[in-house]
Design an enzyme around this catalytic site. Structure first.
Site, PDB file in Angstrom:
ATOM      1  N   ASN A 250      12.488   2.400   9.683  1.00  0.00           N
ATOM      2  CA  ASN A 250      11.522   3.623  10.221  1.00  0.00           C
ATOM      3  C   ASN A 250      11.043   3.265  11.530  1.00  0.00           C
ATOM      4  O   ASN A 250      10.365   3.094  12.067  1.00  0.00           O
ATOM      5  CB  ASN A 250      10.446   4.158   9.679  1.00  0.00           C
ATOM      6  CG  ASN A 250       9.474   4.928   9.710  1.00  0.00           C
ATOM      7  OD1 ASN A 250       9.646   6.295  10.519  1.00  0.00           O
ATOM      8  ND2 ASN A 250       8.570   5.602   8.268  1.00  0.00           N
TER       9      ASN A 250
ATOM     10  N   ALA B 196       8.198   5.156  13.739  1.00  0.00           N
ATOM     11  CA  ALA B 196       6.743   4.756  13.371  1.00  0.00           C
ATOM     12  C   ALA B 196       7.063   2.911  13.759  1.00  0.00           C
ATOM     13  O   ALA B 196       5.678   2.834  13.835  1.00  0.00           O
ATOM     14  CB  ALA B 196       7.087   4.502  11.906  1.00  0.00           C
TER      15      ALA B 196
ATOM     16  N   HIS C 208       2.177  -2.307   6.201  1.00  0.00           N
ATOM     17  CA  HIS C 208       3.494  -2.614   6.319  1.00  0.00           C
ATOM     18  C   HIS C 208       4.777  -0.818   6.446  1.00  0.00           C
ATOM     19  O   HIS C 208       3.776  -0.007   6.757  1.00  0.00           O
ATOM     20  CB  HIS C 208       3.788  -2.879   4.945  1.00  0.00           C
ATOM     21  CG  HIS C 208       2.780  -3.919   4.269  1.00  0.00           C
ATOM     22  ND1 HIS C 208       1.784  -4.456   3.990  1.00  0.00           N
ATOM     23  CD2 HIS C 208       3.663  -4.815   4.130  1.00  0.00           C
ATOM     24  CE1 HIS C 208       1.698  -5.675   3.796  1.00  0.00           C
ATOM     25  NE2 HIS C 208       2.581  -5.852   3.598  1.00  0.00           N
TER      26      HIS C 208
ATOM     27  N   TYR D 128       1.965   7.827  -6.311  1.00  0.00           N
ATOM     28  CA  TYR D 128       1.351   6.564  -6.101  1.00  0.00           C
ATOM     29  C   TYR D 128       0.474   7.285  -7.467  1.00  0.00           C
ATOM     30  O   TYR D 128       0.272   8.606  -8.141  1.00  0.00           O
ATOM     31  CB  TYR D 128      -0.382   6.456  -5.579  1.00  0.00           C
ATOM     32  CG  TYR D 128       0.413   6.093  -4.005  1.00  0.00           C
ATOM     33  CD1 TYR D 128       1.325   4.911  -3.969  1.00  0.00           C
ATOM     34  CD2 TYR D 128       0.662   6.671  -3.297  1.00  0.00           C
ATOM     35  CE1 TYR D 128       1.566   4.423  -2.210  1.00  0.00           C
ATOM     36  CE2 TYR D 128       1.416   6.246  -1.560  1.00  0.00           C
ATOM     37  CZ  TYR D 128       1.033   5.016  -1.589  1.00  0.00           C
ATOM     38  OH  TYR D 128       1.957   4.791   0.063  1.00  0.00           O
TER      39      TYR D 128
ATOM     40  N   PHE E 238       5.833   3.670  16.974  1.00  0.00           N
ATOM     41  CA  PHE E 238       4.207   4.397  17.346  1.00  0.00           C
ATOM     42  C   PHE E 238       3.294   3.059  17.298  1.00  0.00           C
ATOM     43  O   PHE E 238       3.028   3.294  18.363  1.00  0.00           O
ATOM     44  CB  PHE E 238       4.141   5.654  15.971  1.00  0.00           C
ATOM     45  CG  PHE E 238       3.235   5.890  15.911  1.00  0.00           C
ATOM     46  CD1 PHE E 238       2.535   6.920  16.582  1.00  0.00           C
ATOM     47  CD2 PHE E 238       2.166   5.131  15.308  1.00  0.00           C
ATOM     48  CE1 PHE E 238       1.130   7.991  15.827  1.00  0.00           C
ATOM     49  CE2 PHE E 238       0.467   5.891  15.096  1.00  0.00           C
ATOM     50  CZ  PHE E 238       0.416   7.170  15.813  1.00  0.00           C
ATOM     51  N   TYR E 239       3.824   1.711  16.227  1.00  0.00           N
ATOM     52  CA  TYR E 239       2.977   0.932  16.683  1.00  0.00           C
ATOM     53  C   TYR E 239       2.861   0.248  18.129  1.00  0.00           C
ATOM     54  O   TYR E 239       1.905  -0.854  18.686  1.00  0.00           O
ATOM     55  CB  TYR E 239       2.590   0.647  15.080  1.00  0.00           C
ATOM     56  CG  TYR E 239       2.167   0.940  14.003  1.00  0.00           C
ATOM     57  CD1 TYR E 239       0.493   1.397  13.528  1.00  0.00           C
ATOM     58  CD2 TYR E 239       2.683   2.388  12.890  1.00  0.00           C
ATOM     59  CE1 TYR E 239      -0.169   2.001  13.218  1.00  0.00           C
ATOM     60  CE2 TYR E 239       2.085   2.920  12.090  1.00  0.00           C
ATOM     61  CZ  TYR E 239       0.825   2.717  11.882  1.00  0.00           C
ATOM     62  OH  TYR E 239       0.445   3.727  11.333  1.00  0.00           O
ATOM     63  N   GLN E 240       3.879   0.016  17.936  1.00  0.00           N
ATOM     64  CA  GLN E 240       4.215  -0.892  19.167  1.00  0.00           C
ATOM     65  C   GLN E 240       3.444  -0.339  20.202  1.00  0.00           C
ATOM     66  O   GLN E 240       3.136  -1.411  21.149  1.00  0.00           O
ATOM     67  CB  GLN E 240       5.394  -1.501  19.201  1.00  0.00           C
ATOM     68  CG  GLN E 240       6.527  -1.999  18.142  1.00  0.00           C
ATOM     69  CD  GLN E 240       7.954  -2.053  18.144  1.00  0.00           C
ATOM     70  OE1 GLN E 240       8.749  -1.475  18.362  1.00  0.00           O
ATOM     71  NE2 GLN E 240       8.124  -3.542  17.775  1.00  0.00           N
ATOM     72  N   LYS E 241       3.538   0.960  19.831  1.00  0.00           N
ATOM     73  CA  LYS E 241       3.124   1.185  21.653  1.00  0.00           C
ATOM     74  C   LYS E 241       1.489   1.347  21.810  1.00  0.00           C
ATOM     75  O   LYS E 241       0.905   1.258  22.915  1.00  0.00           O
ATOM     76  CB  LYS E 241       3.337   2.810  21.257  1.00  0.00           C
ATOM     77  CG  LYS E 241       3.146   3.544  22.570  1.00  0.00           C
ATOM     78  CD  LYS E 241       3.591   5.371  22.412  1.00  0.00           C
ATOM     79  CE  LYS E 241       2.749   5.861  24.079  1.00  0.00           C
ATOM     80  NZ  LYS E 241       3.323   7.339  23.812  1.00  0.00           N
TER      81      LYS E 241
ATOM     82  N   TYR F  25      -6.685  -3.556   6.584  1.00  0.00           N
ATOM     83  CA  TYR F  25      -5.623  -3.244   6.067  1.00  0.00           C
ATOM     84  C   TYR F  25      -5.580  -2.102   6.033  1.00  0.00           C
ATOM     85  O   TYR F  25      -5.818  -1.182   5.035  1.00  0.00           O
ATOM     86  CB  TYR F  25      -4.987  -3.595   5.246  1.00  0.00           C
ATOM     87  CG  TYR F  25      -4.010  -3.293   4.116  1.00  0.00           C
ATOM     88  CD1 TYR F  25      -2.267  -3.569   4.811  1.00  0.00           C
ATOM     89  CD2 TYR F  25      -3.389  -2.616   2.914  1.00  0.00           C
ATOM     90  CE1 TYR F  25      -1.117  -3.396   4.736  1.00  0.00           C
ATOM     91  CE2 TYR F  25      -2.537  -2.290   3.209  1.00  0.00           C
ATOM     92  CZ  TYR F  25      -0.748  -3.112   3.135  1.00  0.00           C
ATOM     93  OH  TYR F  25       0.280  -2.213   2.920  1.00  0.00           O
TER      94      TYR F  25
END
Length: 215
Positions: A122, A125, A117, A36, A128-131, A78
């Site tokens: 991945n 990952a 995003h 970044y 991880f988020y769907q869980k 976000y």
């Protein structure tokens, strides 16, 4: 054989500020597949209220940076970046850090969803988020410029029952580069992260104490 999750660590949290933003830069450099610019780190200091470091024994082991924004006629959070050092994954640090971010935004009843995003490759990952209640609501082709594959998913989690339905933004808005890559926490892809092995330690600075009423 599935990997056994280890015992959770006793994690504490600290705010992001101009005194410790360099620690965030180091975390991102060793955990994320992109670099970044200085502009990003100046920008992220505008969002300190909803961003946190994770500490274990006064050592920085992870961080989440977020911003509140207006999107498709709703107030949403976000996730900009989300990292946990590799030696500290599988100890529940990522989930604990996400839970802390959720506690912060619970105080603002106007926020009705949270989104991010994730690179399409991945898989860990995404799981991880769907869980944790996130759903894939859009796939964006060619979202990333300097990594392969360049495609990503947009994942969203509703925080209230009256959250409006997701409306995809115009394609040119998503390609302006205003959003940041998420390569996430204890769900990060091992091949794209650096195992510090304890060799680089980021110590939390101790607060300076002064006596009341003079020297």
């Amino acid at each position: 054989m599935a990997e056994t999750r280890r015992e959770k660590l006793n994690i504490s949290f600290g705010a992001l500020n101009d005194k410790n933003v360099e620690q965030l830069r180091i975390l991102n450099q060793v955990c994320l597949p992109v670099q970044y610019s200085e502009k990003f780190y100046r920008m992220v200091l505008q969002y300190t209220a909803t961003s946190r470091f994770a500490f274990f024994n006064d050592i920085v082991v992870g961080a989440i940076t977020t911003r509140v924004e207006q999107r498709n006629n709703e107030t949403t959070l976000y996730i900009l970046t989300f990292t946990v050092l590799k030696p500290y994954r599988k100890f529940g640090v990522g989930g604990t850090l996400l839970d802390e971010a959720m506690k912060i935004i619970e105080k603002d009843k106007s926020i009705t969803s949270i989104y991010l995003h994730v690179q399409t490759s991945n898989d860990v990952a995404v799981a991880f988020y769907q869980k944790r209640g996130f759903e894939i609501v859009q796939e964006l082709k060619g979202y990333y410029k300097d990594i392969s594959p360049p495609d990503c998913y947009l994942l969203r989690r509703k925080l209230t029952n009256d959250a409006p339905p997701f409306v995809p933004p115009p394609a040119d808005e998503e390609k302006q580069g205003t959003h940041c890559l998420l390569y996430t926490s204890d769900a990060a892809d091992d091949l794209l992260c650096v195992d510090l092995g304890g060799r680089r330690i980021i110590k939390k600075k101790k607060k300076e104490t002064r006596s009341v009423g003079g020297m």
